[in-house]
Design a protein around this motif. Structure first.
Motif, mmCIF file in Angstrom:
data_model
loop_
_atom_site.group_PDB
_atom_site.id
_atom_site.type_symbol
_atom_site.label_atom_id
_atom_site.label_comp_id
_atom_site.label_asym_id
_atom_site.label_seq_id
_atom_site.Cartn_x
_atom_site.Cartn_y
_atom_site.Cartn_z
ATOM 1 N N ALA A 255 -3.729 -7.440 -6.679
ATOM 2 C CA ALA A 255 -2.424 -7.297 -6.016
ATOM 3 C C ALA A 255 -2.508 -6.246 -4.902
ATOM 4 C CB ALA A 255 -1.368 -6.906 -7.031
ATOM 5 N N PRO A 256 -1.573 -6.294 -3.961
ATOM 6 C CA PRO A 256 -1.530 -5.274 -2.915
ATOM 7 C C PRO A 256 -1.361 -3.870 -3.501
ATOM 8 C CG PRO A 256 -0.160 -7.136 -2.313
ATOM 9 C CD PRO A 256 -0.583 -7.346 -3.739
ATOM 10 N N VAL A 257 -1.849 -2.898 -2.767
ATOM 11 C CA VAL A 257 -1.807 -1.495 -3.173
ATOM 12 C C VAL A 257 -0.861 -0.752 -2.225
ATOM 13 C CG1 VAL A 257 -3.200 0.609 -3.385
ATOM 14 C CG2 VAL A 257 -4.148 -1.598 -4.082
ATOM 15 N N LEU A 258 -0.070 0.148 -2.808
ATOM 16 C CA LEU A 258 0.886 0.969 -2.061
ATOM 17 C C LEU A 258 0.552 2.436 -2.260
ATOM 18 C CD1 LEU A 258 3.759 1.390 -0.645
ATOM 19 C CD2 LEU A 258 4.671 1.435 -2.978
ATOM 20 N N TRP A 259 0.687 3.225 -1.211
ATOM 21 C CA TRP A 259 0.590 4.676 -1.337
ATOM 22 C C TRP A 259 1.527 5.314 -0.321
ATOM 23 C CZ3 TRP A 259 -3.088 1.753 1.027
ATOM 24 C CH2 TRP A 259 -3.526 2.137 2.294
ATOM 25 N N LEU A 260 1.846 6.578 -0.560
ATOM 26 C CA LEU A 260 2.751 7.331 0.305
ATOM 27 C C LEU A 260 2.018 8.542 0.843
ATOM 28 C CD1 LEU A 260 5.821 7.304 -2.102
ATOM 29 C CD2 LEU A 260 5.533 5.899 -0.056
ATOM 30 N N THR B 6 5.704 8.494 4.375
ATOM 31 C CA THR B 6 5.371 7.253 5.061
ATOM 32 C C THR B 6 4.630 6.344 4.086
ATOM 33 O OG1 THR B 6 5.141 8.472 7.137
ATOM 34 C CG2 THR B 6 4.211 6.248 7.063
ATOM 35 N N PRO B 7 5.192 5.159 3.802
ATOM 36 C CA PRO B 7 4.510 4.204 2.924
ATOM 37 C C PRO B 7 3.386 3.469 3.663
ATOM 38 C CG PRO B 7 6.884 3.822 2.951
ATOM 39 C CD PRO B 7 6.562 4.750 4.077
ATOM 40 N N TYR B 8 2.314 3.189 2.957
ATOM 41 C CA TYR B 8 1.193 2.390 3.457
ATOM 42 C C TYR B 8 0.892 1.307 2.433
ATOM 43 C CZ TYR B 8 0.181 5.963 6.965
ATOM 44 O OH TYR B 8 0.268 6.822 8.026
ATOM 45 N N GLN C 248 12.419 -2.003 1.831
ATOM 46 C CA GLN C 248 11.864 -3.319 2.173
ATOM 47 C C GLN C 248 10.572 -3.138 2.977
ATOM 48 O OE1 GLN C 248 13.008 -6.193 1.078
ATOM 49 N NE2 GLN C 248 14.857 -5.346 0.153
ATOM 50 N N LEU C 249 9.461 -3.633 2.430
ATOM 51 C CA LEU C 249 8.174 -3.549 3.125
ATOM 52 C C LEU C 249 8.028 -4.627 4.190
ATOM 53 C CD1 LEU C 249 5.821 -2.901 0.086
ATOM 54 C CD2 LEU C 249 6.469 -1.258 1.863
ATOM 55 N N GLU D 140 -4.093 -3.691 6.307
ATOM 56 C CA GLU D 140 -3.648 -2.368 5.907
ATOM 57 C C GLU D 140 -2.570 -1.985 6.909
ATOM 58 O OE1 GLU D 140 -6.492 0.554 4.399
ATOM 59 O OE2 GLU D 140 -5.571 2.012 5.748
ATOM 60 N N LYS D 141 -1.392 -1.563 6.401
ATOM 61 C CA LYS D 141 -0.246 -1.396 7.287
ATOM 62 C C LYS D 141 0.513 -0.102 6.994
ATOM 63 C CE LYS D 141 3.854 -4.035 8.722
ATOM 64 N NZ LYS D 141 4.599 -5.290 8.502
ATOM 65 N N GLU D 142 0.918 0.574 8.076
ATOM 66 C CA GLU D 142 1.802 1.739 7.984
ATOM 67 C C GLU D 142 3.236 1.237 8.150
ATOM 68 O OE1 GLU D 142 2.925 5.664 10.659
ATOM 69 O OE2 GLU D 142 0.877 4.907 10.724
#
Length: 184
Positions: free
Chosen positions: A126-131, A159-161, A66-67, A75-77
């Protein structure tokens, strides 16, 4: 020994066994037959490794991360989670060279960033996700990362961002990431 090398060995052994069957079929009948005995040793290099998860509300088989709520332009860690590779041979002590791979079911922005869906639909804004692991983005294109050399247990902390563009539509976001073990 790499998995590629092992697969090559399996093919060669299959060819040898196939030839033995042909030789026996061609020369194994009749009064003037001869028996040919060719010793073959097969070393099974298939490792028994398991993949599990811990932290950030995930169960050992993974699950839904769950983000939480995201804000436009942010931009969020997010909270880290662990992926654990446990490898055992028949006596439970084998040390193996492994790595993880990640692949996605969503479009990717590049080899490291995932374009998430909004309300189940693809959208360029759309939002972008990276690990990240140890401060570096991990590839989501099937390339290996988080290598464990001569280990029977390898723990990789991810760690997801997320980054939400200013023109991103609102709604429910999602992405599917598949993790796998590769032998190196």
């Amino acid at each position: 020994m790499t998995m590629q090398c092992f697969n090559y060995m399996k093919k060669c052994i299959s060819c040898i066994l196939g030839m033995l069957l042909v030789v026996k079929g061609a020369y194994g009948t009749g009064e003037n037959s001869a028996s040919i005995l060719v010793p073959v040793t097969l070393i099974n290099m298939l490792h028994t490794c398991s993949l599990s998860f811990s932290g950030a509300g995930l169960n050992s088989n993974g699950g839904v991360y769950q983000l939480g709520s995201l804000k436009i332009g942010e931009e969020k860690e997010h909270s880290s989670f662990n992926i654990i590779v446990d490898c055992k041979d028949t006596d439970g002590t084998e040390s193996i060279n492994t790595a993880l791979t990640a692949s996605v079911r969503n479009p990717t922005v590049d080899n490291y960033h995932i374009q998430m869906t909004v309300n189940g639909q693809y959208n360029d804004n759309a939002p972008v996700l990276w690990l990240e692991s140890n401060g570096k983005s991990i590839p989501v294109n099937g390339a290996p990362f988080c290598q464990g050399v001569k280990l029977n247990r390898n723990v990789c902390t991810l760690t997801p961002y997320t980054r939400v563009p200013l023109n991103s539509p609102g709604g429910e976001i999602s992405a599917a990431i598949v993790f796998d073990i590769t032998y190196i």
